[in-house]
Design an enzyme around this catalytic site. Structure first.
Site, PDB file in Angstrom:
ATOM      1  N   CYS A   1     -56.339 -59.151 -16.591  1.00  0.00           N
ATOM      2  CA  CYS A   1     -55.596 -58.048 -15.927  1.00  0.00           C
ATOM      3  C   CYS A   1     -54.871 -57.156 -16.469  1.00  0.00           C
ATOM      4  O   CYS A   1     -54.260 -57.183 -17.630  1.00  0.00           O
ATOM      5  CB  CYS A   1     -54.871 -58.947 -14.674  1.00  0.00           C
ATOM      6  SG  CYS A   1     -53.141 -59.748 -15.292  1.00  0.00           S
TER       7      CYS A   1
ATOM      8  N   CYS B   1     -51.082 -58.391 -17.862  1.00  0.00           N
ATOM      9  CA  CYS B   1     -51.315 -59.356 -18.796  1.00  0.00           C
ATOM     10  C   CYS B   1     -51.683 -58.777 -20.253  1.00  0.00           C
ATOM     11  O   CYS B   1     -51.048 -59.030 -21.412  1.00  0.00           O
ATOM     12  CB  CYS B   1     -52.211 -60.607 -18.709  1.00  0.00           C
ATOM     13  SG  CYS B   1     -51.493 -61.616 -17.506  1.00  0.00           S
TER      14      CYS B   1
ATOM     15  N   CYS C   1     -35.107 -41.153 -47.898  1.00  0.00           N
ATOM     16  CA  CYS C   1     -36.370 -40.446 -48.268  1.00  0.00           C
ATOM     17  C   CYS C   1     -37.451 -41.146 -47.211  1.00  0.00           C
ATOM     18  O   CYS C   1     -37.456 -42.353 -47.313  1.00  0.00           O
ATOM     19  CB  CYS C   1     -36.916 -40.569 -49.541  1.00  0.00           C
ATOM     20  SG  CYS C   1     -38.241 -39.598 -49.987  1.00  0.00           S
TER      21      CYS C   1
ATOM     22  N   CYS D   1     -39.240 -35.209 -52.537  1.00  0.00           N
ATOM     23  CA  CYS D   1     -37.898 -35.114 -52.391  1.00  0.00           C
ATOM     24  C   CYS D   1     -37.217 -34.890 -54.169  1.00  0.00           C
ATOM     25  O   CYS D   1     -35.952 -34.799 -53.895  1.00  0.00           O
ATOM     26  CB  CYS D   1     -37.272 -36.183 -51.790  1.00  0.00           C
ATOM     27  SG  CYS D   1     -36.929 -37.814 -52.770  1.00  0.00           S
TER      28      CYS D   1
ATOM     29  N   HIS E   1     -38.441 -44.587 -66.173  1.00  0.00           N
ATOM     30  CA  HIS E   1     -37.801 -44.963 -67.755  1.00  0.00           C
ATOM     31  C   HIS E   1     -38.612 -45.176 -68.705  1.00  0.00           C
ATOM     32  O   HIS E   1     -38.543 -45.978 -69.910  1.00  0.00           O
ATOM     33  CB  HIS E   1     -37.101 -46.660 -67.531  1.00  0.00           C
ATOM     34  CG  HIS E   1     -38.391 -47.654 -66.837  1.00  0.00           C
ATOM     35  ND1 HIS E   1     -39.268 -47.965 -67.617  1.00  0.00           N
ATOM     36  CD2 HIS E   1     -38.371 -48.050 -65.692  1.00  0.00           C
ATOM     37  CE1 HIS E   1     -39.955 -48.905 -66.947  1.00  0.00           C
ATOM     38  NE2 HIS E   1     -39.440 -48.816 -65.528  1.00  0.00           N
TER      39      HIS E   1
ATOM     40  N   CYS F   1     -26.255 -29.578 -72.621  1.00  0.00           N
ATOM     41  CA  CYS F   1     -26.342 -29.392 -74.184  1.00  0.00           C
ATOM     42  C   CYS F   1     -25.662 -30.158 -75.033  1.00  0.00           C
ATOM     43  O   CYS F   1     -24.315 -30.034 -74.980  1.00  0.00           O
ATOM     44  CB  CYS F   1     -26.684 -27.924 -74.455  1.00  0.00           C
ATOM     45  SG  CYS F   1     -27.150 -27.554 -76.259  1.00  0.00           S
TER      46      CYS F   1
END
Length: 426
Positions: A77, A80, A148, A169, A182, A229
Site C-alpha cells: 500500500c 507502507c 570543498c 578550488c 608530494h 625567491c
C-alpha cells in the site's frame, strides 16, 4: 553497448567498482550470472505492473484500494511503500530491494522516485547515489580541502604512478593518498617523512626557525625573508647570497644575478650509503629537511601573491586595455609557482629516501633535474614579485616563457621518479 537499462547498468557498474572494461568482459561471458550476483533481472524491467489495484498489502496485511505491485509479484500500500523507502533512504541505501521475503530484487531508480512521492526524500536519495559513486569508484576522489564539495575524476589513473591533481578550488593533492601533493616522493615516503619531520629534534627546530630569519654571511646583519625567491640581496652591504645554503649567489666578490643560471646547492655532498649511524642519518636528514622547509616557507610567502591578483588584473585592464582573459597569465604563473614549490618539497623527501628505496635511480641525473626546476622556479618567483603594472604588461611574454619552463622542468623531474616507482612496484 550491453543493451540494458541505465538503472541496471549503474547497479552492475557498482558491483564491478565502476570498472567499465571489467564489466564488459564479464557481462559478455556470463550476463545471467553477473546479473544474478548483482540482484537484477535483465529480462524484465522493474516497472510498476499495471494500474494500482485492490489487494492485501504484504507488509501491514491490510486491504487497500491502491496496492502497487512490482514485476516480481509483490505489492504494498502507499503508506507502507513510503515508510519503507524513507527508512532505506535515511540509511543511505543505494540499492533498494523489494521488501518481499527472500525477494532481493533491486528496485529501479525511477520506480523509487515514483513511489516515494516526497521531493526532499528524492533529493536526499540522489545525493546518496552521488556520494556512493564517488566513495565506491577508485577513479574518483573527493577533494580533501576544507569545505570543498568538488570531486575529481581521473580517467587515466595508473597504478604504477603517483598522481598529483588540482581541484577546481585549486587545492593540489595526491590522488592516491589524499595528502597534499608530494611528487616525486611516494606516499609511504611522505608518510614516514611527516613523522620524522615532526619529531621535535631541537637542532631540526633551529633549522626550521632559520627558514624565517638569518644573518647576512658577509656583514652579519639580521635579514628576514619576506618573499619566496631564495636569492637574497643584503640591503646593508649589497652581498648576494642563497638563502638555502648561505653561499655567495652569482659571480664577483659580492655576487650578482648570474646565480640564477650557475648556482648549485641541491646536491648532498657525501656519498650515498645504506649503512649510516644514527648521528650520520640525523645530519643527513637535517640537510634535506632544511631545504624542504625552505621551499615550504617560500610557498607560504608566495601564496600571498594571490592577494594581488584582482588588483593587478584590474590595473592591466584599466591602464593597458588588457582583457580579463588576457591577464590570466599572471594568475597561471602564481599557480604554477606554488605547484613547483610543492614538487620541490617532495623532491627532497624523495632524495632522502632514494638510496634505500630507489638505489637504481642515478643520483646526479635526479639532482640535475631538481636543480633545473629550482633555477626556473626562482626566476619565475622573482618575476612575479614585480609590483609595477606597466612592467608586468611589458614582460607578459617573459612571464609566459618562465611559467612554461617551470612546467616542463617539473614534468622532467617527475619522469625520473616515475621510473623509480615502476621499478619499485615490479
Amino acid at each position: 553497448m550491453l543493451d540494458i537499462s541505465p538503472s541496471n547498468a549503474r547497479v552492475l557498474l557498482k558491483v564491478m567498482n565502476w570498472d567499465h572494461d571489467r564489466l564488459f568482459l564479464e557481462y559478455s561471458d556470463d550476463p545471467v550470472g553477473i546479473s544474478k550476483k548483482a540482484g537484477i533481472d535483465i529480462n524484465a524491467t522493474q516497472m510498476v505492473s499495471g494500474r494500482k489495484g485492490k489487494g492485501e498489502c504484504l507488509i501491514c496485511l491490510e486491504d487497500s484500494e491502491e496496492i502497487t505491485t512490482l514485476t516480481c509479484g509483490h505489492g504494498y500500500c502507499p503508506v507502507c511503500w513510503k515508510k519503507y523507502l524513507e527508512i532505506q533512504i535515511k540509511e543511505k541505501s543505494t540499492n533498494i530491494t523489494c521488501p518481499g521475503l527472500n525477494c532481493g530484487k533491486i528496485i529501479d531508480l525511477f520506480i523509487v522516485s515514483q513511489l516515494c512521492g516526497d521531493k526532499d526524500l528524492i533529493d536526499r536519495f540522489n545525493e546518496t547515489l552521488i556520494e556512493s559513486y564517488v566513495d565506491d569508484n577508485p577513479f574518483v576522489k573527493w577533494c580533501p580541502a576544507p569545505n570543498c564539495k568538488y570531486a575529481i575524476v581521473l580517467s587515466d589513473f595508473k597504478k604504477e604512478h603517483n598522481e598529483s591533481v588540482t581541484c577546481l578550488c585549486n587545492h593540489f593533492f595526491c590522488f592516491r593518498c589524499s595528502e597534499i601533493a608530494h611528487e616525486p616522493s611516494f606516499c609511504k615516503q611522505y608518510s614516514s617523512w611527516k613523522i620524522k619531520n615532526s619529531g621535535g629534534d631541537e637542532a631540526l627546530n633551529e633549522k626550521f626557525i632559520s627558514t624565517i630569519s638569518k644573518k647576512c654571511p658577509y656583514c652579519k646583519k639580521p635579514i628576514e625573508k619576506t618573499g619566496g625567491c631564495n636569492h637574497m640581496h643584503c640591503a646593508n652591504c649589497g652581498f648576494h647570497f642563497c638563502w638555502q645554503c648561505m653561499g655567495k649567489f652569482g659571480i664577483g666578490p659580492m655576487g650578482d644575478n648570474s646565480g640564477y643560471s650557475n648556482h648549485v646547492c641541491n646536491a648532498y655532498a657525501k656519498e650515498d650509503s645504506k649503512q649510516l649511524s644514527d648521528t650520520e642519518d640525523w645530519e643527513r636528514f637535517r640537510w634535506y629537511a632544511e631545504r624542504y622547509n625552505n621551499h615550504q616557507k617560500s610557498k607560504e610567502l608566495e601564496a600571498k601573491l594571490l592577494d594581488r591578483v584582482v588588483r593587478v588584473r584590474t590595473n592591466l585592464q584599466e591602464q593597458h586595455c588588457v582583457s580579463w582573459t588576457g591577464s590570466q597569465f599572471f594568475l597561471d604563473g602564481i599557480y604554477q609557482l606554488l605547484a613547483a614549490r610543492t614538487i620541490l618539497m617532495g623532491s627532497y623527501v624523495f632524495g632522502y629516501f632514494r638510496p634505500i628505496d630507489c638505489p637504481h635511480i642515478h643520483k646526479e641525473l635526479f639532482e640535475h633535474r631538481q636543480r633545473q626546476l629550482e633555477q626556473h622556479t626562482e626566476l619565475l618567483s622573482n618575476c612575479l614579485e614585480i609590483e609595477d603594472t606597466t612592467q608586468i604588461h611589458l614582460k607578459k611574454s617573459e612571464f609566459l616563457n618562465k611559467t612554461r619552463l617551470v612546467e616542463n622542468s617539473y614534468k622532467s623531474l617527475i619522469d625520473v621518479a616515475n621510473n623509480a616507482f615502476v621499478e619499485t612496484n615490479k
